[in-house]
Design a protein around this motif. Structure first.
Motif, PDB file in Angstrom:
ATOM      1  N   GLN A  95      27.440  67.540  92.629  1.00 28.92           N
ATOM      2  CA  GLN A  95      28.116  68.393  91.631  1.00 28.92           C
ATOM      3  C   GLN A  95      28.842  67.534  90.603  1.00 28.92           C
ATOM      4  O   GLN A  95      28.786  67.809  89.399  1.00 28.92           O
TER       5      GLN A  95
ATOM      6  N   ASN B 142      26.291  65.875  88.344  1.00 29.02           N
ATOM      7  CA  ASN B 142      25.728  66.881  87.441  1.00 29.02           C
ATOM      8  C   ASN B 142      26.704  67.209  86.314  1.00 29.02           C
ATOM      9  O   ASN B 142      26.291  67.454  85.183  1.00 29.02           O
ATOM     10  N   SER B 143      28.003  67.184  86.597  1.00 26.54           N
ATOM     11  CA  SER B 143      28.987  67.446  85.542  1.00 26.54           C
ATOM     12  C   SER B 143      28.948  66.346  84.480  1.00 26.54           C
ATOM     13  O   SER B 143      29.258  66.588  83.320  1.00 26.54           O
TER      14      SER B 143
ATOM     15  N   LYS C 244      24.584  66.529  83.301  1.00 25.53           N
ATOM     16  CA  LYS C 244      24.057  67.846  82.898  1.00 25.53           C
ATOM     17  C   LYS C 244      22.573  67.989  83.247  1.00 25.53           C
ATOM     18  O   LYS C 244      21.805  68.584  82.522  1.00 25.53           O
ATOM     19  N   ASP C 245      22.185  67.413  84.367  1.00 25.20           N
ATOM     20  CA  ASP C 245      20.806  67.473  84.835  1.00 25.20           C
ATOM     21  C   ASP C 245      20.832  67.348  86.362  1.00 25.20           C
ATOM     22  O   ASP C 245      21.141  66.277  86.894  1.00 25.20           O
ATOM     23  N   GLU C 246      20.522  68.444  87.051  1.00 20.97           N
ATOM     24  CA  GLU C 246      20.631  68.460  88.511  1.00 20.97           C
ATOM     25  C   GLU C 246      19.725  67.432  89.179  1.00 20.97           C
ATOM     26  O   GLU C 246      20.136  66.770  90.140  1.00 20.97           O
TER      27      GLU C 246
ATOM     28  N   CYS D 135      26.073  56.978  86.959  1.00 24.87           N
ATOM     29  CA  CYS D 135      25.863  57.990  85.919  1.00 24.87           C
ATOM     30  C   CYS D 135      26.126  57.404  84.535  1.00 24.87           C
ATOM     31  O   CYS D 135      25.370  57.674  83.599  1.00 24.87           O
TER      32      CYS D 135
END
Length: 191
Positions: free
Chosen positions: A33, A36-37, A40-42, A81
Motif C-alpha cells: 500500500q 502504491n501510494s 500509483k501502480d499496484e 520506489c
C-alpha cells in the motif's frame, strides 16, 4: 508465537524461513500500500516490495538492522520506489528530448533501440561486478546512500567503500567503452 524485531532479524540471519515468513506476513500488505501510494501502480508496487524481501533473504547473513524492523522495511521500499521514479523521469526526459530535438523517422527509431540496448548493457555490466563491489555500487548509486552509511551497514571502512566504488567505475568504464559517448549524459545526471 510472535517474535520481537530483534529475534526476527537474528532468526532470519540464521536462515530460519519461519521468521522470514512471519516478517513477510506482518508487513507485505502494508508495504505494498505504501509503495502504491508512491508509484500509483499496484503491479510496480508489489514488484518493489517483493524485491526488498528477496534482497533481505538473499543477503540475510549480512543483515544489520539498527532501527526498528518496520522502519528498515519502509525505508528500503521507499528507496526502491524513488529509484523507480527516477528511472521513469530519466526515460521521460530522454523521450521528450528525442521528440523535441530529433526529426521523426529512422534516427528516432535507431536512438530508441540504442537507448534500450544501452540500459541492458549497463545492467549486465553492473551484474558482472564482483559481489562486494556490486553491492557497494548499487547502495551508492541506486539507494543513494552516503559512503559512511554504506560502511556502517556493511561493516567496512569508508576507504574500502571508496575503493569499491572506484573499482566499479573503472570496470564499468571498460565494459561500456563502446557506449561512452552515449553514457556521458547519464553520468552527468547520476554521478
Amino acid at each position: 508465537m510472535q517474535l520481537s524485531d530483534t529475534e526476527i532479524v537474528s532468526a532470519i540471519r540464521q536462515g530460519h524461513e519461519s521468521a522470514f515468513e512471519q516478517m513477510f506476513r506482518t508487513y507485505y500488505e502494508r508495504l505494498c500500500q505504501y509503495a502504491n501510494s508512491l508509484l500509483k501502480d499496484e503491479d510496480e508496487a508489489e514488484e518493489m516490495v517483493q524485491t526488498v524481501f528477496m534482497s533481505i533473504w538473499e543477503k540475510r547473513s549480512d543483515l544489520e538492522i539498527t532501527l526498528s524492523l518496520k522502519a528498515y522495511l519502509y525505508r528500503a521500499v521507499h528507496n526502491h520506489c524513488l529509484n523507480k521514479i527516477k528511472h521513469y523521469q530519466v526515460r521521460e526526459a530522454h523521450r521528450e528530448y528525442s521528440l523535441s530535438y530529433q526529426s521523426p523517422g529512422y534516427e528516432a527509431v535507431t536512438e530508441t533501440i540504442y537507448g534500450s540496448e544501452l540500459e541492458e548493457r549497463i545492467e549486465e555490466a553492473v551484474n558482472r561486478l564482483p559481489e562486494q563491489c556490486q553491492l557497494v555500487f548499487r547502495m551508492s548509486r541506486f539507494e543513494e546512500l552516503k559512503y559512511q552509511e554504506i560502511a556502517d551497514r556493511l561493516g567496512l571502512s569508508i576507504k574500502t567503500v571508496e575503493n569499491q566504488i572506484g573499482k566499479a567505475l573503472r570496470i564499468l568504464r571498460s565494459e561500456l567503452a563502446d557506449y561512452l559517448p552515449s553514457l556521458l549524459w547519464l553520468v552527468l545526471l547520476f554521478f
